[in-house]
Design a protein around this motif. Structure first.
Motif, PDB file in Angstrom:
ATOM      1  N   THR A 132       0.743  -1.105   0.026  1.00 14.90           N
ATOM      2  CA  THR A 132      -0.029  -0.138   0.067  1.00 14.90           C
ATOM      3  C   THR A 132       0.788   1.397  -0.148  1.00 14.90           C
ATOM      4  N   ARG A 133       1.941   1.368   0.785  1.00 13.06           N
ATOM      5  CA  ARG A 133       2.843   2.313   0.794  1.00 13.06           C
ATOM      6  C   ARG A 133       3.472   2.743  -0.435  1.00 13.06           C
ATOM      7  N   ALA A 192      -7.296   7.776  -1.209  1.00 12.60           N
ATOM      8  CA  ALA A 192      -8.391   6.733  -0.384  1.00 12.60           C
ATOM      9  C   ALA A 192      -9.183   5.883  -1.162  1.00 12.60           C
ATOM     10  N   LEU A 249      -7.011   3.528  -3.623  1.00 11.59           N
ATOM     11  CA  LEU A 249      -6.311   2.363  -3.086  1.00 11.59           C
ATOM     12  C   LEU A 249      -7.473   1.461  -2.357  1.00 11.59           C
ATOM     13  N   VAL A 254      -8.655   2.454   0.860  1.00 12.76           N
ATOM     14  CA  VAL A 254      -8.525   2.576   2.166  1.00 12.76           C
ATOM     15  C   VAL A 254      -9.163   3.878   2.797  1.00 12.76           C
ATOM     16  N   SER A 255      -9.010   3.728   3.978  1.00 15.28           N
ATOM     17  CA  SER A 255      -9.552   5.187   4.470  1.00 15.28           C
ATOM     18  C   SER A 255      -8.424   6.411   4.583  1.00 15.28           C
ATOM     19  N   ALA A 290      -5.837   6.340   6.796  1.00 18.92           N
ATOM     20  CA  ALA A 290      -4.908   5.254   6.538  1.00 18.92           C
ATOM     21  C   ALA A 290      -3.922   5.784   5.458  1.00 18.92           C
ATOM     22  N   VAL A 291      -4.446   6.686   4.674  1.00 18.17           N
ATOM     23  CA  VAL A 291      -3.671   7.451   3.908  1.00 18.17           C
ATOM     24  C   VAL A 291      -2.719   8.207   4.442  1.00 18.17           C
ATOM     25  N   HIS A 334       0.344   6.531   6.146  1.00 20.21           N
ATOM     26  CA  HIS A 334       1.148   6.089   5.235  1.00 20.21           C
ATOM     27  C   HIS A 334       1.966   7.277   4.770  1.00 20.21           C
TER      28      HIS A 334
END
Length: 334
Positions: free
Chosen positions: A4-5, A23, A26, A28-29, A32-33, A36
């Motif tokens: 993800t990163r 977000a 990918l 994700v929330s 979370a972004v 990262h």
């Protein structure tokens, strides 16, 4: 670096991108972004928050994430500021079942070359070892050494350095004039106390390669190809007869140089039939008088070819001998 990163980095490389867009892209929330992005900042990447979103403004000078970013080759990278030996660490990874991993270090304190010779490796150089599991017969494993020599030579030439290959495992920079016979067939790139070598007629040593293998019943289990390159090493730390990229062309971006080496090597291991032609085009050994030190004595003659397994063919004038391993000196013409 997580997948993800890496995806976040890849998105940032294309230009500014907003958090919500990242977000959604990918899956994700937004929190979370943000995590990262903060992690990337902690790892040395410059990520600025602008009106247009997150923008990548700087890349770390060196390290695993720096080399992996933009690398067009199928390798994971493990980085150490200081390590005993990248080859030793690579052997551990190979024993654990890993493959396609590159161990990279800024400094080695227990490096070694062929025949366990000392190999000091100060900060500023490029010290790496690749863990491979090639589907080839053990007899052809030495071609991986030749492939890496081609990769290092090509990267050096791209950086303006007139590099050539000396069989079996050295990359040299041509001397300005022909001189004394080679006295630098050892593997240490940097001087030990009271150690001295003279320039040889083949050139000054820029890089050395050490390949190790484990296999059984005609099958290769794993191969570790270790490389040492005098990149930005202080000229005062080089022994007589050695040189560095810094001495020849000024300081280089080690990140870019490592990427080019790995990318070229990756190409060659996928085109094994192309290794020997590429090596022959770049070697300074073929066509020269050489002295090869063997357990049963020295062999002197003209190096005329390499075999499909990377062995050197030497014409003594009375016979042609095939040499699979040995220290090779370039001799001045008679």
């Amino acid at each position: 670096m997580t997948d993800t990163r890496q995806a976040v980095l890849a998105a940032l490389a294309d230009g500014p991108v907003t958090g919500p867009t990242l977000a959604d892209r990918l899956g994700v929330s937004r929190a979370a972004v943000w995590k990262h992005v903060e992690a990337l900042r902690d790892e040395g990447f410059g990520v600025e928050s602008t009106e247009d979103g997150y923008e990548l403004t700087a890349i770390p000078e060196y390290g695993a994430d720096a080399v992996a970013f933009g690398l067009d080759a199928s390798f994971d990278v493990e980085y150490h500021d200081t390590v005993g030996s990248t080859n030793d660490r690579a052997r551990e990874l190979a024993t654990d079942g890993r493959e396609n991993v590159v161990v990279l270090a800024d400094r080695q304190v227990g490096g070694r070359g062929r025949r366990d010779r000392a190999w000091e490796s100060p900060s500023g150089g490029i010290w790496l070892s690749a863990v491979l599991r090639p589907d080839i017969p053990p007899a052809r494993a030495p071609l991986l050494t030749l492939a890496m020599a081609v990769a290092v030579t090509d990267a050096a030439r791209e950086h303006g350095v007139d590099a050539t290959i000396k069989w079996p495992n050295d990359v040299l920079v041509s001397n300005a004039s022909e001189g004394t016979p080679d006295a630098s067939s050892g593997d240490s790139l940097v001087s030990n106390a009271n150690e001295g070598t003279s320039e040889d007629s083949g050139g000054r040593k820029l890089s050395g390669i050490l390949t190790e293998m484990e296999g059984e019943s005609g099958r290769v289990s794993w191969v570790v190809v270790g490389v040492g390159v005098n990149a930005n090493v202080d000229p005062g730390d080089l022994y007589e007869g050695a040189t560095s990229l810094r001495s020849e062309a000024g300081r280089v971006d080690r990140r870019v140089f490592v990427q080019r080496v790995l990318e070229r090597f990756d190409e060659l291991r996928d085109d094994f039939d192309g290794v020997l032609p590429a090596w022959r085009e770049r070697t300074s050994t073929l066509g020269r008088r050489v002295r090869v030190h063997l357990p049963d004595g020295d062999l002197v003659g003209r190096a005329v070819d390499v075999t499909e397994t990377g062995a050197l063919v030497v014409d003594t004038g009375e016979e042609r001998r095939v040499v699979h391993a040995g220290d090779c000196e370039h001799l001045r013409p008679v």
